[in-house]
Design a protein around this motif. Structure first.
Motif, PDB file in Angstrom:
ATOM      1  N   ASP A  48     -12.013 -13.901   1.256  1.00 23.34           N
ATOM      2  CA  ASP A  48     -12.438 -15.265   1.575  1.00 23.34           C
ATOM      3  C   ASP A  48     -13.964 -15.329   1.502  1.00 23.34           C
ATOM      4  O   ASP A  48     -14.654 -14.669   2.291  1.00 23.34           O
ATOM      5  N   PRO A  49     -14.521 -16.110   0.582  1.00 20.87           N
ATOM      6  CA  PRO A  49     -15.984 -16.155   0.464  1.00 20.87           C
ATOM      7  C   PRO A  49     -16.673 -16.817   1.651  1.00 20.87           C
ATOM      8  O   PRO A  49     -17.878 -16.641   1.845  1.00 20.87           O
ATOM      9  N   ARG A  50     -15.919 -17.571   2.438  1.00 20.76           N
ATOM     10  CA  ARG A  50     -16.526 -18.238   3.600  1.00 20.76           C
ATOM     11  C   ARG A  50     -16.631 -17.307   4.801  1.00 20.76           C
ATOM     12  O   ARG A  50     -17.577 -17.396   5.582  1.00 20.76           O
ATOM     13  N   THR A  51     -15.642 -16.434   4.954  1.00 19.04           N
ATOM     14  CA  THR A  51     -15.616 -15.571   6.142  1.00 19.04           C
ATOM     15  C   THR A  51     -15.798 -14.100   5.814  1.00 19.04           C
ATOM     16  O   THR A  51     -16.081 -13.302   6.706  1.00 19.04           O
ATOM     17  N   GLY A  52     -15.608 -13.725   4.547  1.00 22.35           N
ATOM     18  CA  GLY A  52     -15.686 -12.318   4.161  1.00 22.35           C
ATOM     19  C   GLY A  52     -14.447 -11.532   4.509  1.00 22.35           C
ATOM     20  O   GLY A  52     -14.413 -10.312   4.322  1.00 22.35           O
ATOM     21  N   ARG A  53     -13.410 -12.200   4.979  1.00 22.59           N
ATOM     22  CA  ARG A  53     -12.202 -11.486   5.397  1.00 22.59           C
ATOM     23  C   ARG A  53     -11.357 -11.087   4.186  1.00 22.59           C
ATOM     24  O   ARG A  53     -11.242 -11.832   3.218  1.00 22.59           O
ATOM     25  N   LEU A  54     -10.765  -9.909   4.279  1.00 29.49           N
ATOM     26  CA  LEU A  54      -9.998  -9.315   3.194  1.00 29.49           C
ATOM     27  C   LEU A  54      -8.506  -9.535   3.406  1.00 29.49           C
ATOM     28  O   LEU A  54      -8.006  -9.444   4.535  1.00 29.49           O
ATOM     29  N   TYR A  55      -7.796  -9.816   2.300  1.00 28.70           N
ATOM     30  CA  TYR A  55      -6.348 -10.006   2.335  1.00 28.70           C
ATOM     31  C   TYR A  55      -5.699  -9.190   1.218  1.00 28.70           C
ATOM     32  O   TYR A  55      -6.242  -9.074   0.123  1.00 28.70           O
ATOM     33  N   VAL A  56      -4.534  -8.641   1.519  1.00 29.44           N
ATOM     34  CA  VAL A  56      -3.740  -7.889   0.537  1.00 29.44           C
ATOM     35  C   VAL A  56      -2.451  -8.665   0.294  1.00 29.44           C
ATOM     36  O   VAL A  56      -1.815  -9.140   1.234  1.00 29.44           O
ATOM     37  N   VAL A  57      -2.064  -8.781  -0.986  1.00 32.69           N
ATOM     38  CA  VAL A  57      -0.821  -9.464  -1.354  1.00 32.69           C
ATOM     39  C   VAL A  57       0.117  -8.437  -1.954  1.00 32.69           C
ATOM     40  O   VAL A  57      -0.218  -7.778  -2.949  1.00 32.69           O
ATOM     41  N   THR A  58       1.291  -8.268  -1.349  1.00 31.70           N
ATOM     42  CA  THR A  58       2.193  -7.209  -1.774  1.00 31.70           C
ATOM     43  C   THR A  58       3.049  -7.626  -2.965  1.00 31.70           C
ATOM     44  O   THR A  58       3.320  -8.807  -3.181  1.00 31.70           O
ATOM     45  N   LYS A  59       3.462  -6.614  -3.717  1.00 28.13           N
ATOM     46  CA  LYS A  59       4.297  -6.820  -4.904  1.00 28.13           C
ATOM     47  C   LYS A  59       5.720  -6.381  -4.559  1.00 28.13           C
ATOM     48  O   LYS A  59       6.096  -5.224  -4.736  1.00 28.13           O
ATOM     49  N   ASP A  79       1.668   1.595  -4.750  1.00 29.36           N
ATOM     50  CA  ASP A  79       2.580   2.564  -4.132  1.00 29.36           C
ATOM     51  C   ASP A  79       3.988   2.290  -4.639  1.00 29.36           C
ATOM     52  O   ASP A  79       4.791   1.637  -3.977  1.00 29.36           O
ATOM     53  N   ASN A  80       4.281   2.785  -5.831  1.00 33.38           N
ATOM     54  CA  ASN A  80       5.575   2.501  -6.451  1.00 33.38           C
ATOM     55  C   ASN A  80       6.755   3.114  -5.706  1.00 33.38           C
ATOM     56  O   ASN A  80       7.905   2.742  -5.945  1.00 33.38           O
ATOM     57  N   LEU A  81       6.480   4.049  -4.802  1.00 40.09           N
ATOM     58  CA  LEU A  81       7.555   4.669  -4.025  1.00 40.09           C
ATOM     59  C   LEU A  81       7.648   4.074  -2.627  1.00 40.09           C
ATOM     60  O   LEU A  81       8.426   4.555  -1.797  1.00 40.09           O
ATOM     61  N   ASP A  82       6.850   3.046  -2.346  1.00 43.48           N
ATOM     62  CA  ASP A  82       6.901   2.338  -1.058  1.00 43.48           C
ATOM     63  C   ASP A  82       6.877   3.282   0.136  1.00 43.48           C
ATOM     64  O   ASP A  82       7.766   3.286   0.984  1.00 43.48           O
ATOM     65  N   GLY A  83       5.855   4.074   0.216  1.00 40.75           N
ATOM     66  CA  GLY A  83       5.727   4.986   1.348  1.00 40.75           C
ATOM     67  C   GLY A  83       5.298   6.372   0.951  1.00 40.75           C
ATOM     68  O   GLY A  83       5.302   7.288   1.775  1.00 40.75           O
ATOM     69  N   ALA A  84       4.909   6.546  -0.310  1.00 41.82           N
ATOM     70  CA  ALA A  84       4.490   7.862  -0.778  1.00 41.82           C
ATOM     71  C   ALA A  84       3.167   8.280  -0.153  1.00 41.82           C
ATOM     72  O   ALA A  84       2.912   9.465   0.033  1.00 41.82           O
ATOM     73  N   TRP A  85       2.331   7.298   0.190  1.00 40.73           N
ATOM     74  CA  TRP A  85       1.022   7.614   0.741  1.00 40.73           C
ATOM     75  C   TRP A  85       0.982   7.280   2.230  1.00 40.73           C
ATOM     76  O   TRP A  85       1.508   6.256   2.653  1.00 40.73           O
ATOM     77  N   PRO A  86       0.351   8.121   3.037  1.00 36.82           N
ATOM     78  CA  PRO A  86       0.260   7.823   4.473  1.00 36.82           C
ATOM     79  C   PRO A  86      -0.604   6.608   4.761  1.00 36.82           C
ATOM     80  O   PRO A  86      -0.450   5.948   5.781  1.00 36.82           O
ATOM     81  N   ASP A  87      -1.544   6.313   3.873  1.00 34.03           N
ATOM     82  CA  ASP A  87      -2.362   5.119   4.027  1.00 34.03           C
ATOM     83  C   ASP A  87      -2.881   4.715   2.656  1.00 34.03           C
ATOM     84  O   ASP A  87      -2.700   5.422   1.663  1.00 34.03           O
ATOM     85  N   ILE A  88      -3.502   3.552   2.581  1.00 29.43           N
ATOM     86  CA  ILE A  88      -4.111   3.072   1.343  1.00 29.43           C
ATOM     87  C   ILE A  88      -5.604   2.879   1.593  1.00 29.43           C
ATOM     88  O   ILE A  88      -6.051   2.840   2.739  1.00 29.43           O
ATOM     89  N   ARG A 112       4.060  -0.559   1.931  1.00 32.21           N
ATOM     90  CA  ARG A 112       4.342  -1.584   0.943  1.00 32.21           C
ATOM     91  C   ARG A 112       3.680  -1.215  -0.384  1.00 32.21           C
ATOM     92  O   ARG A 112       2.684  -0.493  -0.415  1.00 32.21           O
ATOM     93  N   ASN A 113       4.256  -1.722  -1.460  1.00 31.68           N
ATOM     94  CA  ASN A 113       3.589  -1.650  -2.749  1.00 31.68           C
ATOM     95  C   ASN A 113       2.798  -2.939  -2.925  1.00 31.68           C
ATOM     96  O   ASN A 113       3.289  -4.028  -2.606  1.00 31.68           O
ATOM     97  N   ALA A 114       1.577  -2.852  -3.422  1.00 35.51           N
ATOM     98  CA  ALA A 114       0.751  -4.045  -3.565  1.00 35.51           C
ATOM     99  C   ALA A 114      -0.117  -3.938  -4.810  1.00 35.51           C
ATOM    100  O   ALA A 114      -0.507  -2.839  -5.218  1.00 35.51           O
ATOM    101  N   GLU A 115      -0.413  -5.110  -5.379  1.00 37.70           N
ATOM    102  CA  GLU A 115      -1.273  -5.150  -6.561  1.00 37.70           C
ATOM    103  C   GLU A 115      -2.306  -6.264  -6.488  1.00 37.70           C
ATOM    104  O   GLU A 115      -2.991  -6.521  -7.477  1.00 37.70           O
ATOM    105  N   GLY A 116      -2.422  -6.927  -5.336  1.00 37.50           N
ATOM    106  CA  GLY A 116      -3.366  -8.023  -5.247  1.00 37.50           C
ATOM    107  C   GLY A 116      -4.228  -7.961  -3.998  1.00 37.50           C
ATOM    108  O   GLY A 116      -3.732  -7.643  -2.913  1.00 37.50           O
TER     109      GLY A 116
END
Length: 329
Positions: free
Chosen positions: A161-172, A114-123, A153-157
């Motif tokens: 977690d292979p132990r719990t299956g939980r998902l994480y997003v890392v913002t750019k 999201d290079n405009l940091d808010g262009a999309w209502p959701d990801i 937020r803009n994010a690219e990562g």
């Protein structure tokens, strides 16, 4: 107008990446392969197959179809897969884990740019069962929609977690963060991403080790290795790349793989020295609770050289923007 300005800034950062100490050759680095498929022009995500030996997955960046490629150790494409029920607005990252209950591989594809940091209502992030057979096919995808609790937020990562299956997003971002998804994801409503820690400046990808004992965050300049608890282990030197976009662990967890955008782009293998291999901890969180202080990031803060590099990047970007403004008046 914002799009060209943002791309100009990205070019400035990429140009200055070669000035970083992390651009020095990493000990034992080797070019693993080069993507040979002419369809792979903007490799933005990278993952190692959890179930197929010597198979690597990648996908293109924005303005592409919702598809990904299975590539062999020689760089040749073994299969191309299209996702049914998916869009490709700005795919930026992927992850691959093995379901401990079934032994099946699970692939995740993140439409989070999201290079405009808010262009999309959701990801959106898509979950796909890894194909058992490597032959061209269309695969069903489960779509999960997300919003950040503290604004777009803009994010690219992403990392899982292979132990719990939980998902994480890392913002750019200049003050990037690690965001945790809910433990249980729902398709019938928008899921909330909550910040649990800080991330290095302008992170371009992230990945968990196959055993869940560590994780890594990539930037244009370097890669930072963390213990499971979020404690910084070390910065790992990375090879010079045109536009460093992807990071992944090898299947045995002893090395990192990193790639770049561009036609016939290379993928490098960078060994992890034994002294930089973290000791597993019982914590299930990938980063410490955020203190609210941007300087207290898992990346260990900025050195004086980092500050000089970013000041140089800003100066170059401002000059390029000014020139662009004059040309387009």
């Amino acid at each position: 107008m914002a799009g060209p300005l943002i791309r100009t800034l990205g070019v400035a950062l990429a140009a200055l990446a070669v000035l970083s100490p992390a651009a020095a050759a990493a000990d034992g680095e080797e070019r693993l392969f080069t993507f040979r498929d002419p369809r792979i022009t903007e490799s933005s995500g990278l993952a190692v197959s959890p179930t197929h030996d010597d198979v690597y997955y990648t996908h293109n960046d924005s303005s592409a179809q919702p598809e990904f490629y299975a590539v062999g150790a020689d760089g040749r494409t073994k299969a191309a897969f299209r996702l049914r029920g998916a869009e490709a607005r700005d795919w930026e990252a992927m992850a691959a884990v093995k379901d401990p209950a079934t032994g099946r591989g699970v692939l995740w594809f993140a439409d989070i740019g999201d290079n405009l940091d808010g262009a999309w209502p959701d990801i959106s992030i898509y979950k796909v069962m890894e194909p058992r057979t490597l032959a061209d096919a269309t695969l069903p995808a489960v779509r999960y929609r997300f919003r950040y609790a503290d604004g777009a937020r803009n994010a690219e990562g992403i990392m899982v977690d292979p132990r719990t299956g939980r998902l994480y997003v890392v913002t750019k971002e200049f003050a990037g963060g690690v965001y945790a998804a809910p433990k249980k994801l729902r398709t019938g409503r928008t899921n909330t991403l909550r910040r649990i820690g800080s991330a290095p400046i302008m992170a371009t990808d992230a990945a968990y080790a196959p055993d869940g004992s560590s994780y890594v965050i990539r930037t244009y300049f370097s890669a930072t290795l963390y213990e499971r608890s979020g404690k910084t282990v070390a910065k790992v030197p990375m090879p010079e790349l045109k536009q460093a976009e992807s990071i992944a662990y090898t299947g045995d967890g002893t090395a990192l793989l990193t790639g770049s955008e561009g036609a016939r782009s290379p993928v490098y293998r960078v060994p992890l020295p034994a002294r930089e291999t973290p000791t597993p901890t019982p914590s299930e969180r990938p980063a410490p609770a955020d203190t609210g202080a941007a300087a207290e990031s898992p990346g260990g803060g900025l050195t004086a050289f980092d500050v000089l590099v970013w000041l140089g990047a800003a100066t170059l970007a401002i000059g390029a923007i000014a020139l662009l403004a004059r040309l387009t008046r």
